[in-house]
Design a protein around this motif. Structure first.
Motif, mmCIF file in Angstrom:
data_model
loop_
_atom_site.group_PDB
_atom_site.id
_atom_site.type_symbol
_atom_site.label_atom_id
_atom_site.label_comp_id
_atom_site.label_asym_id
_atom_site.label_seq_id
_atom_site.Cartn_x
_atom_site.Cartn_y
_atom_site.Cartn_z
ATOM 1 N N GLY A 1 0.816 -1.206 0.000
ATOM 2 C CA GLY A 1 0.000 0.000 0.000
ATOM 3 C C GLY A 1 0.854 1.261 0.000
ATOM 4 N N ALA A 2 1.938 1.238 0.759
ATOM 5 C CA ALA A 2 2.837 2.392 0.805
ATOM 6 C C ALA A 2 3.513 2.594 -0.547
ATOM 7 C CB ALA A 2 3.887 2.204 1.900
ATOM 8 N N VAL A 3 3.891 1.514 -1.200
ATOM 9 C CA VAL A 3 4.495 1.611 -2.537
ATOM 10 C C VAL A 3 3.484 2.190 -3.519
ATOM 11 C CG1 VAL A 3 5.374 0.253 -4.490
ATOM 12 C CG2 VAL A 3 6.185 -0.221 -2.179
ATOM 13 N N TYR A 4 2.248 1.689 -3.467
ATOM 14 C CA TYR A 4 1.210 2.218 -4.361
ATOM 15 C C TYR A 4 1.017 3.721 -4.143
ATOM 16 C CZ TYR A 4 -3.269 3.665 -6.102
ATOM 17 O OH TYR A 4 -4.251 4.385 -6.737
ATOM 18 N N ARG A 5 0.899 4.145 -2.908
ATOM 19 C CA ARG A 5 0.677 5.570 -2.617
ATOM 20 C C ARG A 5 1.837 6.424 -3.137
ATOM 21 N NH1 ARG A 5 -2.722 6.987 2.578
ATOM 22 N NH2 ARG A 5 -4.301 5.381 2.431
ATOM 23 N N ARG A 6 3.049 5.961 -2.904
ATOM 24 C CA ARG A 6 4.218 6.712 -3.369
ATOM 25 C C ARG A 6 4.214 6.823 -4.897
ATOM 26 N NH1 ARG A 6 7.467 4.459 -0.275
ATOM 27 N NH2 ARG A 6 8.001 2.671 -1.551
ATOM 28 N N GLU A 7 3.924 5.720 -5.577
ATOM 29 C CA GLU A 7 3.887 5.734 -7.041
ATOM 30 C C GLU A 7 2.747 6.604 -7.562
ATOM 31 O OE1 GLU A 7 3.690 1.607 -8.097
ATOM 32 O OE2 GLU A 7 5.847 1.301 -7.780
ATOM 33 N N ARG A 8 1.602 6.546 -6.897
ATOM 34 C CA ARG A 8 0.447 7.334 -7.348
ATOM 35 C C ARG A 8 0.703 8.826 -7.174
ATOM 36 N NH1 ARG A 8 -2.143 9.355 -10.188
ATOM 37 N NH2 ARG A 8 -4.385 9.425 -10.465
ATOM 38 N N ILE A 9 1.323 9.200 -6.084
ATOM 39 C CA ILE A 9 1.650 10.613 -5.851
ATOM 40 C C ILE A 9 2.629 11.119 -6.909
ATOM 41 C CG2 ILE A 9 2.976 12.131 -4.305
ATOM 42 C CD1 ILE A 9 1.515 10.812 -1.973
ATOM 43 N N GLN A 10 3.529 10.254 -7.370
ATOM 44 C CA GLN A 10 4.535 10.649 -8.344
ATOM 45 C C GLN A 10 4.050 10.533 -9.789
ATOM 46 O OE1 GLN A 10 7.831 8.139 -7.241
ATOM 47 N NE2 GLN A 10 8.324 9.369 -5.445
ATOM 48 N N ALA A 11 2.824 10.069 -10.007
ATOM 49 C CA ALA A 11 2.311 9.889 -11.363
ATOM 50 C C ALA A 11 2.224 11.226 -12.102
ATOM 51 C CB ALA A 11 0.932 9.224 -11.315
ATOM 52 N N ALA A 12 2.298 11.158 -13.410
ATOM 53 C CA ALA A 12 2.342 12.362 -14.249
ATOM 54 C C ALA A 12 1.090 13.226 -14.127
ATOM 55 C CB ALA A 12 2.566 11.960 -15.705
ATOM 56 N N ASP A 13 -0.042 12.629 -13.771
ATOM 57 C CA ASP A 13 -1.285 13.412 -13.700
ATOM 58 C C ASP A 13 -1.486 14.111 -12.358
ATOM 59 O OD1 ASP A 13 -1.870 11.081 -12.231
ATOM 60 O OD2 ASP A 13 -3.978 11.154 -12.783
ATOM 61 N N MET A 14 -0.552 13.956 -11.434
ATOM 62 C CA MET A 14 -0.685 14.581 -10.124
ATOM 63 C C MET A 14 -0.003 15.944 -10.122
ATOM 64 S SD MET A 14 -2.547 12.479 -8.448
ATOM 65 C CE MET A 14 -2.389 12.536 -6.678
ATOM 66 N N ILE A 15 -0.705 16.940 -9.570
ATOM 67 C CA ILE A 15 -0.196 18.305 -9.563
ATOM 68 C C ILE A 15 -0.182 18.841 -8.129
ATOM 69 C CG2 ILE A 15 -0.890 18.785 -11.939
ATOM 70 C CD1 ILE A 15 -3.393 20.193 -10.872
ATOM 71 N N THR A 16 0.538 19.915 -7.933
ATOM 72 C CA THR A 16 0.616 20.553 -6.614
ATOM 73 C C THR A 16 -0.608 21.446 -6.408
ATOM 74 O OG1 THR A 16 1.781 22.495 -7.433
ATOM 75 C CG2 THR A 16 3.139 20.594 -6.761
ATOM 76 N N THR A 17 -0.778 21.931 -5.192
ATOM 77 C CA THR A 17 -1.886 22.860 -4.925
ATOM 78 C C THR A 17 -1.687 24.172 -5.682
ATOM 79 O OG1 THR A 17 -0.787 23.511 -2.871
ATOM 80 C CG2 THR A 17 -2.588 21.923 -2.689
ATOM 81 N N ASP A 18 -0.449 24.602 -5.862
ATOM 82 C CA ASP A 18 -0.199 25.816 -6.650
ATOM 83 C C ASP A 18 -0.610 25.616 -8.107
ATOM 84 O OD1 ASP A 18 0.789 27.455 -4.586
ATOM 85 O OD2 ASP A 18 2.810 26.618 -4.798
ATOM 86 N N GLU A 19 -0.264 24.461 -8.679
ATOM 87 C CA GLU A 19 -0.657 24.166 -10.061
ATOM 88 C C GLU A 19 -2.174 24.036 -10.179
ATOM 89 O OE1 GLU A 19 3.193 21.652 -11.680
ATOM 90 O OE2 GLU A 19 1.857 20.687 -10.216
ATOM 91 N N ALA A 20 -2.789 23.422 -9.174
ATOM 92 C CA ALA A 20 -4.252 23.295 -9.173
ATOM 93 C C ALA A 20 -4.913 24.666 -9.093
ATOM 94 C CB ALA A 20 -4.704 22.413 -8.016
ATOM 95 N N ALA A 21 -4.351 25.547 -8.287
ATOM 96 C CA ALA A 21 -4.899 26.903 -8.164
ATOM 97 C C ALA A 21 -4.837 27.621 -9.511
ATOM 98 C CB ALA A 21 -4.134 27.682 -7.102
ATOM 99 N N ASP A 22 -3.712 27.504 -10.217
ATOM 100 C CA ASP A 22 -3.592 28.109 -11.551
ATOM 101 C C ASP A 22 -4.617 27.510 -12.507
ATOM 102 O OD1 ASP A 22 -1.515 29.728 -10.708
ATOM 103 O OD2 ASP A 22 0.059 28.420 -11.531
ATOM 104 N N LEU A 23 -4.756 26.199 -12.466
ATOM 105 C CA LEU A 23 -5.682 25.502 -13.362
ATOM 106 C C LEU A 23 -7.130 25.891 -13.088
ATOM 107 C CD1 LEU A 23 -5.800 23.278 -15.568
ATOM 108 C CD2 LEU A 23 -6.014 21.617 -13.727
ATOM 109 N N ALA A 24 -7.482 26.027 -11.810
ATOM 110 C CA ALA A 24 -8.869 26.318 -11.435
ATOM 111 C C ALA A 24 -9.162 27.812 -11.355
ATOM 112 C CB ALA A 24 -9.181 25.664 -10.086
ATOM 113 N N GLY A 25 -8.147 28.637 -11.534
ATOM 114 C CA GLY A 25 -8.355 30.079 -11.408
ATOM 115 C C GLY A 25 -8.701 30.473 -9.985
ATOM 116 N N ALA A 26 -8.027 29.837 -9.039
ATOM 117 C CA ALA A 26 -8.287 30.073 -7.614
ATOM 118 C C ALA A 26 -6.953 30.291 -6.913
ATOM 119 C CB ALA A 26 -9.022 28.873 -7.018
#
Length: 155
Positions: free
Chosen positions: A38-63
């Protein structure tokens, strides 16, 4: 929420002893192996190409980042705890076929925690012909059907 229905021997690729009465509980070794995977899955999922930071999400959402963090806390968007500080978010959640349904799904599942929300949306479901709820929403499946599945899973 999700219940592990696969026998531990299958999940962990270990042989079973069918002639001996089996203990209904996982051994310490099986539990450790399951937690490690489970820990390996979480680490890999967090590092996946479709995951963004809150700053990137804010830019994307206009927030703002503060708004994104408030949305995560309210279950209005999916944020998974990053090993460092903050959250990582799947970029696809901001698409119009998913975003309006996130808070009702969060409420139906009874959680604002990003991992169960992400797991629900990315896990194939038999009631959706093996599609994930996310793909079903992308393909125009009625959101009420997906919400019904979340409600059933949340109870």
């Amino acid at each position: 929420m999700n219940i592990l229905t696969v026998p531990f021997s299958v999940a962990l690729d270990t042989p079973t002893r069918r002639s001996v009465a089996t203990d209904p509980y996982a051994s310490v070794a099986q539990t450790d192996a399951l937690l490690r995977s489970g820990a390996v899955y979480r680490r890999e999922r967090i590092q996946a190409a479709d995951m963004i930071t809150t700053d990137e999400a804010a830019d994307l959402a206009g927030a703002t980042r503060v708004t994104i963090n408030a949305w995560i806390k309210a279950g209005r968007c999916i944020g998974v705890s990053h090993l460092r500080r903050g959250f990582k978010l799947p970029r696809w959640q901001f698409e119009p076929f998913v975003f309006p349904h996130l808070q009702p799904l969060s409420q139906a599942l009874g959680t604002t925690d990003g991992w169960p929300l992400l797991a629900f949306l990315e896990s194939p479901h038999p009631a959706l012909d093996g599609q994930t709820p996310r793909v079903a929403l992308e393909q125009g499946v009625d959101a009420q059907r997906v919400l019904g599945l979340a409600t059933a899973e949340g109870h």
